[in-house]
Design a protein around this motif. Structure first.
Motif, PDB file in Angstrom:
ATOM      1  N   THR A 120       0.825  -1.213   0.000  1.00 23.64           N
ATOM      2  CA  THR A 120       0.000   0.000   0.000  1.00 23.64           C
ATOM      3  C   THR A 120       0.859   1.262   0.000  1.00 23.64           C
ATOM      4  OG1 THR A 120      -1.619  -1.190   1.323  1.00 23.64           O
ATOM      5  CG2 THR A 120      -1.886   1.189   1.216  1.00 23.64           C
ATOM      6  N   ALA A 121       0.500   2.177  -0.888  1.00 22.26           N
ATOM      7  CA  ALA A 121       1.111   3.511  -0.882  1.00 22.26           C
ATOM      8  C   ALA A 121       0.016   4.506  -0.545  1.00 22.26           C
ATOM      9  CB  ALA A 121       1.693   3.833  -2.256  1.00 22.26           C
ATOM     10  N   THR A 122       0.346   5.480   0.288  1.00 12.74           N
ATOM     11  CA  THR A 122      -0.632   6.531   0.588  1.00 12.74           C
ATOM     12  C   THR A 122      -0.081   7.849   0.061  1.00 12.74           C
ATOM     13  OG1 THR A 122      -1.207   5.306   2.574  1.00 12.74           O
ATOM     14  CG2 THR A 122      -2.011   7.572   2.443  1.00 12.74           C
ATOM     15  N   ILE A 123      -0.848   8.447  -0.857  1.00 12.40           N
ATOM     16  CA  ILE A 123      -0.394   9.703  -1.471  1.00 12.40           C
ATOM     17  C   ILE A 123      -1.524  10.715  -1.351  1.00 12.40           C
ATOM     18  CG2 ILE A 123       0.385  10.801  -3.618  1.00 12.40           C
ATOM     19  CD1 ILE A 123       1.407   7.901  -4.387  1.00 12.40           C
ATOM     20  N   SER A 124      -1.254  11.832  -0.707  1.00 15.37           N
ATOM     21  CA  SER A 124      -2.271  12.853  -0.433  1.00 15.37           C
ATOM     22  C   SER A 124      -3.535  12.201   0.123  1.00 15.37           C
ATOM     23  CB  SER A 124      -2.630  13.626  -1.707  1.00 15.37           C
ATOM     24  OG  SER A 124      -1.479  14.153  -2.284  1.00 15.37           O
ATOM     25  N   GLN A 125      -3.361  11.378   1.108  1.00 13.75           N
ATOM     26  CA  GLN A 125      -4.443  10.689   1.832  1.00 13.75           C
ATOM     27  C   GLN A 125      -5.227   9.679   0.994  1.00 13.75           C
ATOM     28  OE1 GLN A 125      -6.641  13.830   3.717  1.00 13.75           O
ATOM     29  NE2 GLN A 125      -5.013  14.158   5.200  1.00 13.75           N
ATOM     30  N   GLU A 126      -4.773   9.466  -0.265  1.00 19.91           N
ATOM     31  CA  GLU A 126      -5.438   8.441  -1.073  1.00 19.91           C
ATOM     32  C   GLU A 126      -4.615   7.151  -0.988  1.00 19.91           C
ATOM     33  OE1 GLU A 126      -7.044   7.879  -5.640  1.00 19.91           O
ATOM     34  OE2 GLU A 126      -6.207   9.797  -5.020  1.00 19.91           O
ATOM     35  N   LYS A 127      -5.315   6.009  -0.863  1.00 22.67           N
ATOM     36  CA  LYS A 127      -4.608   4.728  -0.727  1.00 22.67           C
ATOM     37  C   LYS A 127      -4.573   3.979  -2.056  1.00 22.67           C
ATOM     38  CE  LYS A 127      -4.955   3.203   4.091  1.00 22.67           C
ATOM     39  NZ  LYS A 127      -4.093   4.278   4.494  1.00 22.67           N
ATOM     40  N   PHE A 128      -3.407   3.438  -2.379  1.00 25.76           N
ATOM     41  CA  PHE A 128      -3.249   2.623  -3.579  1.00 25.76           C
ATOM     42  C   PHE A 128      -2.703   1.270  -3.124  1.00 25.76           C
ATOM     43  CE2 PHE A 128      -2.579   7.045  -4.626  1.00 25.76           C
ATOM     44  CZ  PHE A 128      -3.344   7.227  -5.782  1.00 25.76           C
ATOM     45  N   SER A 129      -3.389   0.187  -3.451  1.00 22.17           N
ATOM     46  CA  SER A 129      -2.876  -1.095  -2.947  1.00 22.17           C
ATOM     47  C   SER A 129      -3.014  -2.219  -3.972  1.00 22.17           C
ATOM     48  CB  SER A 129      -3.573  -1.462  -1.644  1.00 22.17           C
ATOM     49  OG  SER A 129      -4.909  -1.770  -1.905  1.00 22.17           O
ATOM     50  N   LEU A 130      -2.184  -3.216  -3.799  1.00 22.66           N
ATOM     51  CA  LEU A 130      -2.163  -4.392  -4.675  1.00 22.66           C
ATOM     52  C   LEU A 130      -1.863  -5.627  -3.831  1.00 22.66           C
ATOM     53  CD1 LEU A 130       0.160  -3.856  -7.787  1.00 22.66           C
ATOM     54  CD2 LEU A 130      -2.234  -4.545  -7.823  1.00 22.66           C
ATOM     55  N   SER A 131      -2.422  -6.766  -4.233  1.00 19.78           N
ATOM     56  CA  SER A 131      -2.041  -8.034  -3.597  1.00 19.78           C
ATOM     57  C   SER A 131      -0.825  -8.574  -4.329  1.00 19.78           C
ATOM     58  CB  SER A 131      -3.183  -9.045  -3.700  1.00 19.78           C
ATOM     59  OG  SER A 131      -4.320  -8.525  -3.072  1.00 19.78           O
ATOM     60  N   ILE A 132       0.224  -8.824  -3.585  1.00 19.08           N
ATOM     61  CA  ILE A 132       1.508  -9.218  -4.185  1.00 19.08           C
ATOM     62  C   ILE A 132       1.963 -10.561  -3.619  1.00 19.08           C
ATOM     63  CG2 ILE A 132       3.975  -8.623  -4.221  1.00 19.08           C
ATOM     64  CD1 ILE A 132       2.437  -6.920  -6.173  1.00 19.08           C
ATOM     65  N   ARG A 133       2.411 -11.434  -4.506  1.00 20.86           N
ATOM     66  CA  ARG A 133       2.849 -12.773  -4.108  1.00 20.86           C
ATOM     67  C   ARG A 133       4.375 -12.820  -4.008  1.00 20.86           C
ATOM     68  NH1 ARG A 133       4.238 -17.865  -6.754  1.00 20.86           N
ATOM     69  NH2 ARG A 133       3.047 -19.608  -5.891  1.00 20.86           N
TER      70      ARG A 133
END
Ligand SMILES: C[S@@+](CC[C@H](N)C(=O)[O-])C[C@H]1O[C@@H](n2cnc3c(N)ncnc32)[C@H](O)[C@@H]1O
Length: 313
Positions: free
Chosen positions: A79-92
């Motif tokens: 997860t990255a949080t940029i300007s309070q927005e969350k971006f996430s991915l499921s990673i193996r």
């Protein structure tokens, strides 16, 4: 604190290099003793991680998540949080054992971890998503996660994204990640792509070309650098741009830059490209394990044609 770091830097650097060499021989010896099998969990992974003393800029956080009981892999939410927005991915992350043949075969550096340059490239892209709208994108040497390309695939309105690596196991892992995240198979694809395959094939009509090429931490292989330059040349549109991120790592970055110029690329090397990354870098410089030369990713933009009014990000 900083003065102490500088005073002991030379000695510490030599000690670290000896330590790295010692540990690598230990891993190889263990692999050979075990009839060709090396167990990467947990001792060897500890070894590798302790050798890689600096591992993250903490721009993208990971936490374990449970998907299946398959012992050959574990899953994480990145997860990255940029300007309070969350971006996430499921990673193996694969946790299987590697055979000695695999370790001695095609380059395995992309199966060890997500390297800090890939983390920074993914973060930089997330900060500039609008730039990628409607573009066709290729990632080269994306390793076992192709994190930058896949964050783009999830959060941008790019026309298509194709992520690649030369290592078959890395691409197998990426295939699981694509499936788990439910990507649209018409828009997001992956395949094995070895740079050497593009030598001398520049004029082949069947090679698809892309608006944007991404690559992170792929410049330190002396015997593959020229192949990488050729691959970018062969796969980039006339109007396209390649974003190449990598630390200076001795002379490797500058050598790549020179080879790219010789090939005809217009090159722009950028040290300050994102305020947040730069601030992390300044903070990390106070830490003895952080070596700017080995760890701070420079951003190199490559273009085939010079565009005075090119839209920079
Ligand atoms: C240091 S890793 C970086 C992986 C990923 N970009 C990251 O930063 O986490 C270098 C990657 O380059 C790939 N690679 C090395 N030589 C290659 C070649 N000749 N063709 C294609 N990929 C290659 C490796 O398989 C590996 O995944």
């Amino acid at each position: 604190m900083s003065a102490v770091c500088n005073g002991t830097h030379h000695h510490q650097h030599r000690k670290n290099r000896n330590e790295v060499a010692r540990r690598r021989w230990k891993i190889l010896a263990r692999a050979l003793q075990k009839n060709g099998e090396v167990d990467t969990t947990p001792n060897d992974v500890d070894d590798i991680i302790s050798v890689r003393r600096f591992t993250t800029f903490d721009l993208i956080m990971s936490r374990p998540i449970l998907f299946d009981s398959n012992p050959s892999a574990s899953w994480f939410e990145y997860t990255a949080t940029i300007s309070q927005e969350k971006f996430s991915l499921s990673i193996r992350h694969p946790t299987r054992t590697f055979t000695a043949a695999e370790l001695m075969g095609f380059n395995n550096t992309g199966n060890i971890c997500v390297w800090p340059s890939e983390e920074v490239l993914a973060y930089y892209i997330l900060c500039n998503l609008q730039y990628f709208s409607g573009k066709t994108i290729l990632e080269l040497g994306g390793g076992m996660t192709c994190l930058a390309g896949l964050m783009l695939a999830k959060y941008s309105t790019a026309a298509s994204i194709h992520v690649t690596d030369g290592n078959v196991s890395a691409v197998d892992n990426v295939r699981y990640i694509l499936k788990q995240n439910g990507f649209d198979e018409d828009k997001v694809t992956c395949s094995v792509l070895q740079w050497g395959d593009f030598q001398g094939k520049l004029n082949c009509k069947h090679i698809t070309t892309y608006d944007i090429i991404l690559s992170a931490d792929c410049l330190f292989f002396d015997d593959a650098r020229q192949d990488l330059v050729e691959t970018i040349w062969a796969t980039l549109k006339e109007s396209g741009v390649a974003f190449v991120m990598a630390p200076r790592r001795g002379k490797t970055y500058d050598t790549f830059l020179e080879e790219a110029k010789m090939r005809g690329f217009h090159c722009k090397s950028i040290q300050y490209y994102n305020e947040h990354v730069w601030n992390r870098h300044l903070k990390l410089k106070q830490n003895c394990d952080y070596d700017e030369n080995l760890h701070y990713p420079m951003l190199l933009q490559l273009r085939k044609s010079y565009m005075e009014n090119s839209l920079d990000i």
